[in-house]
Design an enzyme around this catalytic site. Structure first.
Site, PDB file in Angstrom:
ATOM      1  N   ASP A 175       0.390  -7.707   1.627  1.00 45.90           N
ATOM      2  CA  ASP A 175       0.699  -6.283   1.687  1.00 45.90           C
ATOM      3  C   ASP A 175       2.200  -6.037   1.661  1.00 45.90           C
ATOM      4  O   ASP A 175       2.731  -5.211   2.396  1.00 45.90           O
ATOM      5  CB  ASP A 175       0.082  -5.622   2.922  1.00 45.90           C
ATOM      6  CG  ASP A 175       0.167  -4.090   2.870  1.00 45.90           C
ATOM      7  OD1 ASP A 175       0.186  -3.559   1.752  1.00 45.90           O
ATOM      8  OD2 ASP A 175       0.229  -3.460   3.934  1.00 45.90           O
ATOM      9  N   HIS A 222       0.812  -1.219   0.000  1.00 45.72           N
ATOM     10  CA  HIS A 222       0.000   0.000   0.000  1.00 45.72           C
ATOM     11  C   HIS A 222       0.846   1.270   0.000  1.00 45.72           C
ATOM     12  O   HIS A 222       0.340   2.344  -0.300  1.00 45.72           O
ATOM     13  CB  HIS A 222      -0.991  -0.004   1.181  1.00 45.72           C
ATOM     14  CG  HIS A 222      -0.411   0.263   2.516  1.00 45.72           C
ATOM     15  ND1 HIS A 222       0.014  -0.745   3.354  1.00 45.72           N
ATOM     16  CD2 HIS A 222      -0.196   1.414   3.199  1.00 45.72           C
ATOM     17  CE1 HIS A 222       0.458  -0.211   4.484  1.00 45.72           C
ATOM     18  NE2 HIS A 222       0.342   1.087   4.415  1.00 45.72           N
ATOM     19  N   SER A 271       4.745   2.601   7.763  1.00 49.19           N
ATOM     20  CA  SER A 271       4.453   1.421   6.951  1.00 49.19           C
ATOM     21  C   SER A 271       5.670   0.996   6.137  1.00 49.19           C
ATOM     22  O   SER A 271       6.277   1.811   5.436  1.00 49.19           O
ATOM     23  CB  SER A 271       3.292   1.713   5.995  1.00 49.19           C
ATOM     24  OG  SER A 271       2.080   1.790   6.676  1.00 49.19           O
TER      25      SER A 271
END
Length: 424
Positions: free
Chosen positions: A178, A148, A261
């Site tokens: 992910d 993402h 992230s």
């Protein structure tokens, strides 16, 4: 109600953060003026006292700082120093329509409503996240980050811990885990990270999260916490709210913020035990307050995925071809009367249906069979079953132990079906 998605979790820092930064800047300016005023007032006060004849003691002992009593580096500092240079910022560049001016945007106009404008576009920073350099091979270095973080990018850049900015190439992505792999030229890379066996993690173990919270401005920030749970099952969704299934992740209370992230979760030996991916946050309709609930993809999962992304650019996962349910979700009475499993069996996966022409069908699995082992390893829940399957590749043969009509059976089956075949 608690929301868990990659928008509200530790997702990338969006370009519209510029507006908030402007506000922060204004606040900072006001605070600076207030502070300056207080300082000027204090200065005037002492000057007035001196001018009116106040006596200042000339032989008073001045205050000095002492050498710190902390000798040597802490375990956390050593771990950070070992790994920090391998943690980078990942910059997602996307095309922006140059025909839309700031004035047009302010009043809601779009490019379609500007008949006389040009259709040219330029690349601008859409979001920022983190990444981890995990190996060099020849003239290239390889970086793992979250899918993402790089999603919808038209170009990618990587900012090294020393401030060097490099152009990155996207090698492969995987929605389900992910994860994504990038490649940069290795001539400026000085360090690579080492992965540790995430199966050896213990609840309560100290960990550090390294990354770029709120983007490159705070690159190579570190926070400390503990492992809150070594295996947590969470429902995962993409940024559009599409369900991606259940993910088995590490839970930690180390602070994970937007921009973290793709960064590293490391142990006190400086080894990467997980890739920070998300956090639990309150929804707008929730009255609950959520603090210290962040999640990372276990390093064992990461290594399995990135090895496939490097070679194929995608992940092909084997599947049995069943719909399943955790045995723990079935009442004790139904476990005995319907599933016909002994009370000594406390974990397993219940087969709820079987897809035709899949390994499960060839194996003879039927509704209400209970799978308890794969290759001799105990299967407690659906997460264990997925982990066992994803540790294999298409074409591998596995041993499945199950309870069928109250009797234990162990049979071999070849994994010939991909998860994508079942989802198509």
């Amino acid at each position: 109600m608690l929301g868990l998605d990659r928008k509200t979790r530790s997702d990338d820092t969006r370009a519209d953060k510029k507006n908030s930064l402007v506000k922060v800047g204004v606040v900072a300016l006001v605070a600076g003026l207030v502070g300056g005023g207080a300082g000027a007032t204090g200065l005037t006060y002492f000057m007035n006292e001196t001018e009116t004849g106040s006596t200042l003691t000339s032989n008073s002992t001045p205050v000095k700082v002492s050498d710190t009593n902390v000798k040597g580096s802490s375990a956390a500092t050593k771990a950070f120093n070992k790994t920090s240079a391998a943690v980078v910022s990942v910059i997602n560049l996307q095309k922006q329509d140059d025909s839309i001016s700031g004035y047009d945007t302010l009043f809601g106009q779009s490019s379609s409503s500007s008949s006389s404008s040009s259709s040219s576009s330029s690349l601008e920073t859409a979001s920022e996240g983190s990444g981890v350099i995990y190996k060099t091979s020849g003239k290239y270095a390889y970086i793992v980050t979250n899918n993402h973080v790089v999603e919808d990018s038209n170009a990618l850049q990587v900012l090294l811990s020393d401030g060097t900015k490099l152009t990155a190439k996207l090698i492969g992505t995987d929605d389900i885990s992910d994860l994504a792999v990038l490649r940069v030229k290795a001539d400026k890379v000085t360090d690579v990270a080492e992965f540790a066996n995430s199966n050896e993690l213990k609840t309560g173990e100290t960990v550090l999260a390294i990354g770029s919270p709120m983007g490159t401005e705070y690159a190579t920030s570190v926070t400390q916490g503990i492992i809150s749970a070594t295996k947590r099952e969470v429902e995962s969704t993409d940024e559009d709210g599409n369900e991606l299934g259940t993910a088995t992740v590490i839970q930690t209370d180390a602070a994970i913020n937007s921009g973290n992230s793709g960064g590293a979760l490391i142990n006190l030996a400086g080894q990467v035990v997980g890739i920070n991916s998300m956090k639990l946050s309150s929804t707008s309709t929730s009255e609950a307050t959520v603090e210290g609930m962040g999640f990372a993809i276990p390093s064992n999962t990461v290594v399995t995925i990135i090895n496939q992304l490097e070679t194929k650019g995608k992940v092909e996962r084997p599947a049995l071809g069943i719909k399943m349910l955790d045995l723990s979700e079935v009442s004790i009475s139904d476990q005995s009367s319907v599933l016909d499993v002994p009370s000594s069996v406390t974990g397993g996966v219940v087969v709820m249906s079987v897809v035709k022409n899949t390994p499960a069908a060839k194996l003879g699995l039927e509704k209400y069979d209970v799978i308890t082992k794969i290759d001799g390893k105990t299967i407690t829940d659906t997460g264990d079953l997925r982990d066992a399957l994803y540790a294999h590749k298409l074409g591998d043969t596995i041993k499945v132990t199950r309870y069928h009509n109250g009797k234990v059976q162990t049979s071999e089956v070849k994994l010939t079906t991909k998860t994508s075949d079942l989802n198509s």
